[in-house]
Design a protein around this motif. Structure first.
Motif, short mmCIF file in Angstrom:
data_model
loop_
_atom_site.label_atom_id
_atom_site.label_comp_id
_atom_site.label_asym_id
_atom_site.label_seq_id
_atom_site.Cartn_x
_atom_site.Cartn_y
_atom_site.Cartn_z
N THR A 178 0.85 -1.19 0.00
CA THR A 178 0.00 0.00 0.00
C THR A 178 0.88 1.24 0.00
OG1 THR A 178 -1.81 -1.09 1.21
CG2 THR A 178 -1.76 1.31 1.24
N LEU A 179 0.67 2.10 -0.99
CA LEU A 179 1.34 3.40 -1.07
C LEU A 179 0.25 4.47 -1.02
CD1 LEU A 179 3.88 2.64 -3.95
CD2 LEU A 179 4.27 2.46 -1.48
N TYR A 180 0.28 5.30 0.00
CA TYR A 180 -0.83 6.24 0.21
C TYR A 180 -0.31 7.63 0.54
CZ TYR A 180 -4.90 8.42 2.39
OH TYR A 180 -5.91 9.30 2.73
N ASP A 181 -0.78 8.62 -0.22
CA ASP A 181 -0.55 10.03 0.11
C ASP A 181 0.93 10.36 0.27
OD1 ASP A 181 -1.41 12.57 0.41
OD2 ASP A 181 -2.21 12.34 2.44
N CYS A 182 1.70 10.04 -0.76
CA CYS A 182 3.13 10.40 -0.79
C CYS A 182 3.31 11.31 -2.01
CB CYS A 182 4.01 9.16 -0.89
SG CYS A 182 3.88 8.06 0.54
N PRO A 183 3.13 12.61 -1.86
CA PRO A 183 3.02 13.52 -3.02
C PRO A 183 4.30 13.66 -3.84
CG PRO A 183 3.11 14.76 -0.95
CD PRO A 183 2.94 13.32 -0.59
N LYS A 184 5.48 13.38 -3.26
CA LYS A 184 6.74 13.55 -3.99
C LYS A 184 7.32 12.24 -4.49
CE LYS A 184 8.14 17.75 -1.47
NZ LYS A 184 9.20 18.36 -0.64
N LEU A 185 6.66 11.14 -4.22
CA LEU A 185 7.19 9.84 -4.61
C LEU A 185 7.25 9.73 -6.13
CD1 LEU A 185 8.14 7.05 -3.64
CD2 LEU A 185 5.74 6.29 -3.75
N CYS A 205 5.39 -12.61 -5.54
CA CYS A 205 4.15 -13.22 -5.03
C CYS A 205 3.16 -12.18 -4.51
CB CYS A 205 4.47 -14.23 -3.93
SG CYS A 205 5.22 -13.56 -2.45
N LEU A 206 3.21 -10.96 -5.01
CA LEU A 206 2.29 -9.91 -4.57
C LEU A 206 0.87 -10.24 -5.01
CD1 LEU A 206 2.70 -7.16 -3.09
CD2 LEU A 206 2.44 -6.08 -5.32
N SER A 207 -0.08 -10.10 -4.06
CA SER A 207 -1.49 -10.37 -4.35
C SER A 207 -2.34 -9.11 -4.41
CB SER A 207 -2.08 -11.30 -3.26
OG SER A 207 -1.56 -12.60 -3.36
N ASN A 208 -1.95 -8.08 -3.66
CA ASN A 208 -2.72 -6.84 -3.60
C ASN A 208 -1.80 -5.63 -3.72
OD1 ASN A 208 -5.59 -7.82 -2.64
ND2 ASN A 208 -4.12 -8.85 -1.31
N PHE A 209 -2.18 -4.69 -4.60
CA PHE A 209 -1.44 -3.43 -4.71
C PHE A 209 -2.45 -2.29 -4.68
CE2 PHE A 209 0.58 -0.10 -7.54
CZ PHE A 209 1.40 0.39 -6.54
N TYR A 210 -2.24 -1.39 -3.71
CA TYR A 210 -3.12 -0.25 -3.52
C TYR A 210 -2.28 1.02 -3.58
CZ TYR A 210 -6.55 2.82 -1.23
OH TYR A 210 -7.42 3.84 -0.93
N CYS A 211 -2.60 1.90 -4.51
CA CYS A 211 -1.86 3.16 -4.67
C CYS A 211 -2.86 4.30 -4.72
CB CYS A 211 -1.03 3.12 -5.95
SG CYS A 211 -0.06 4.63 -6.23
N ASN A 212 -2.75 5.22 -3.76
CA ASN A 212 -3.70 6.33 -3.66
C ASN A 212 -2.95 7.64 -3.42
OD1 ASN A 212 -5.78 8.12 -3.17
ND2 ASN A 212 -6.76 6.89 -1.59
N GLN A 233 -5.79 5.00 -7.46
CA GLN A 233 -6.62 6.18 -7.20
C GLN A 233 -5.72 7.42 -7.13
OE1 GLN A 233 -9.27 5.79 -3.88
NE2 GLN A 233 -10.02 7.87 -4.00
N LYS A 234 -6.13 8.47 -7.84
CA LYS A 234 -5.34 9.69 -7.92
C LYS A 234 -3.90 9.37 -8.30
CE LYS A 234 -8.18 12.32 -4.65
NZ LYS A 234 -8.22 13.09 -3.40
N ALA A 235 -3.77 8.48 -9.26
CA ALA A 235 -2.45 8.08 -9.76
C ALA A 235 -2.19 8.77 -11.09
CB ALA A 235 -2.38 6.56 -9.91
N SER A 236 -0.97 8.68 -11.56
CA SER A 236 -0.63 9.28 -12.85
C SER A 236 -1.04 8.35 -13.98
CB SER A 236 0.87 9.55 -12.94
OG SER A 236 1.60 8.33 -12.97
N THR A 265 -9.71 -1.56 -9.78
CA THR A 265 -10.37 -0.27 -9.56
C THR A 265 -9.46 0.84 -10.07
OG1 THR A 265 -11.59 -1.03 -7.60
CG2 THR A 265 -11.27 1.34 -7.85
N ILE A 266 -10.02 1.71 -10.91
CA ILE A 266 -9.32 2.89 -11.41
C ILE A 266 -10.18 4.09 -11.06
CG2 ILE A 266 -8.43 4.07 -13.46
CD1 ILE A 266 -7.99 1.33 -14.71
N ARG A 267 -9.66 4.98 -10.22
CA ARG A 267 -10.51 6.04 -9.65
C ARG A 267 -9.76 7.37 -9.57
NH1 ARG A 267 -12.79 3.53 -4.98
NH2 ARG A 267 -14.71 3.22 -6.18
N ASP A 268 -10.49 8.43 -9.87
CA ASP A 268 -9.97 9.81 -9.70
C ASP A 268 -8.67 10.05 -10.46
OD1 ASP A 268 -12.03 10.62 -7.96
OD2 ASP A 268 -11.03 9.73 -6.25
N ILE A 269 -8.64 9.64 -11.72
CA ILE A 269 -7.49 9.92 -12.57
C ILE A 269 -8.01 10.77 -13.73
CG2 ILE A 269 -5.55 8.94 -13.86
CD1 ILE A 269 -5.85 6.40 -12.27
#
Length: 389
Positions: A178-185, A205-212, A233-236, A265-269
């Motif tokens: 999970t990567l969340y709210d890291c504006p300079k990453l 072996c990653l099963s879930n990736f969440y980027c917001n 979500q809110k990704a480039s 899920t693709i949201r807010d792009i």
């Protein structure tokens, strides 16, 4: 905490230790270093208000507590300054836990770097780092072979997850990221020569990736075996296309990339204009697709027609897709008509494979979609015409 806590040498359970704030009299307040005498502590320990340690040198030998399974370190700063940075770094360095530790939660840390012992936590399974300020990159975690769950959130200055180093394996056990709210990453790895080219790394072996809300993140190591959920979500738009574009390394694998994925899920792009058809073609196990608030998305790729496992499609606040998918007269309906349940702007169009709209309702929904699309277009046309008025 009460003074004299360190005299309870047989104490096994202490779930919370709160460092006293500066305005509280020290006469009856226990110091954090009293934890040194509690060698039998086990289970979970949370240490709060580490940012309130003023003149006391934190030197808690958690390394002598092999029965501790979960540790939470929280600084709770009201504001960060240079004195906080040095104190935080020293405190964190002196809070080294035993390698048996399974869970570590770090919250509010204001240091520029992480302690040298960080990569020695060889048995760590869960790691969460949140609400930090100052770190531009994190310590290498590839030497933590047991790590399964990683959450990185609200790190204001984080630019790269790590600086390039020698790697014999790359997160061999990681299941959820999970990567969340890291504006300079910007990316996962920064090379020492300042090149930002992404190496051919893969989460095996990653099963879930969440980027917001990581808008500057444009690349991520591949995860060809992702088999549960992918949430962007809110990704480039660059990140979306990079994820769905097969790499050279993945082309040699037995199964196509993302062929096991079940939920997308693709949201807010807002700038995303298209979905990469080559990548979507591989989603043979996809069951649920959600597209929300992507106003620039022009159409759905015809490759959706081949996704026979897809059971649910939910489209919201995508005016151009509403016109094309809102009823069987839409231009993209032939690509999605096989899907059991279809919702567009919270209205169920198809349920259990049965089309629910009559001709009159169909025409009304189509007209509504066209009106929304026209309004959406005017939003972008009017500013460009303003200088002509």
């Amino acid at each position: 905490m009460p003074r004299g806590l360190g005299q309870l040498t047989s104490l096994q359970t202490l779930s919370l230790f709160v460092v006293a704030k500066g305005h509280i009299s020290s006469k009856d307040v226990g110091k954090i270093n009293e934890l040194n005498k509690l060698k039998n502590l086990r289970g979970r320990l949370a240490i709060r208000n580490l940012g309130c340690v003023d003149n006391e040198i934190v030197n808690v030998n958690l390394k002598e507590k092999p029965l501790l399974q979960s540790l939470e370190l929280r600084w709770d700063h009201q504001s960060w300054n240079d004195s906080n940075v040095d104190r935080d770094e020293m405190s964190f360095q002196n809070l080294q836990p035993h390698p048996n530790l399974k869970e570590l939660y770090v919250d509010g840390y204001g240091g520029r770097s992480f302690p040298s012992w960080f990569s020695s936590l060889s048995n760590l399974v869960n790691l969460c780092i949140s609400d930090g300020n100052g770190c531009q990159h994190l310590p290498s975690m590839v030497q933590i072979p047991s790590l399964q769950y990683l959450v990185i959130s609200r790190l204001d200055d984080l630019e790269y997850m790590e600086i390039e180093g020698q790697q014999t394996s790359f997160f061999p056990s990681l299941k959820s990221l999970t990567l969340y709210d890291c504006p300079k990453l910007k990316g996962w790895q920064k090379k020492r020569d300042d090149s930002t080219a992404l190496e051919l790394l893969q989460f095996s072996c990653l099963s879930n990736f969440y980027c917001n809300n990581c808008p500057n993140l444009t690349s991520i190591p591949q995860f060809p075996s992702l088999d549960q959920s992918l949430h962007l979500q809110k990704a480039s738009p660059q990140l979306v296309h990079q994820i769905f574009t097969p790499s050279i390394s993945s082309s040699s694998s037995i199964l196509p990339p993302l062929s096991k994925l079940k939920d997308l899920t693709i949201r807010d792009i807002e700038e995303l204009e298209s979905l990469p058809p080559d990548g979507l073609r591989n989603l043979s196990c996809l069951q649920t697709l959600t597209i929300d608030t992507c106003p620039a998305l022009k159409c759905l790729p015809q490759e959706l027609h081949s996704l026979t496992s897809l059971r649910k499609l939910d489209i919201q606040d995508c005016p151009q897709l509403k016109e094309r998918c809102g009823n069987k007269k839409g231009a993209d309906w032939e690509f999605i008509s096989h899907i059991q349940k279809i919702k567009v702007d919270r209205q169920t169009i198809q349920k259990e494979g049965r089309y629910l709209l009559d001709d009159e309702a169909s025409d009304m929904l189509l007209a509504s979609g066209i009106r929304i699309l026209n309004n959406f277009n005017w939003i972008f046309i009017l500013p460009s015409m303003a200088h002509q008025v």
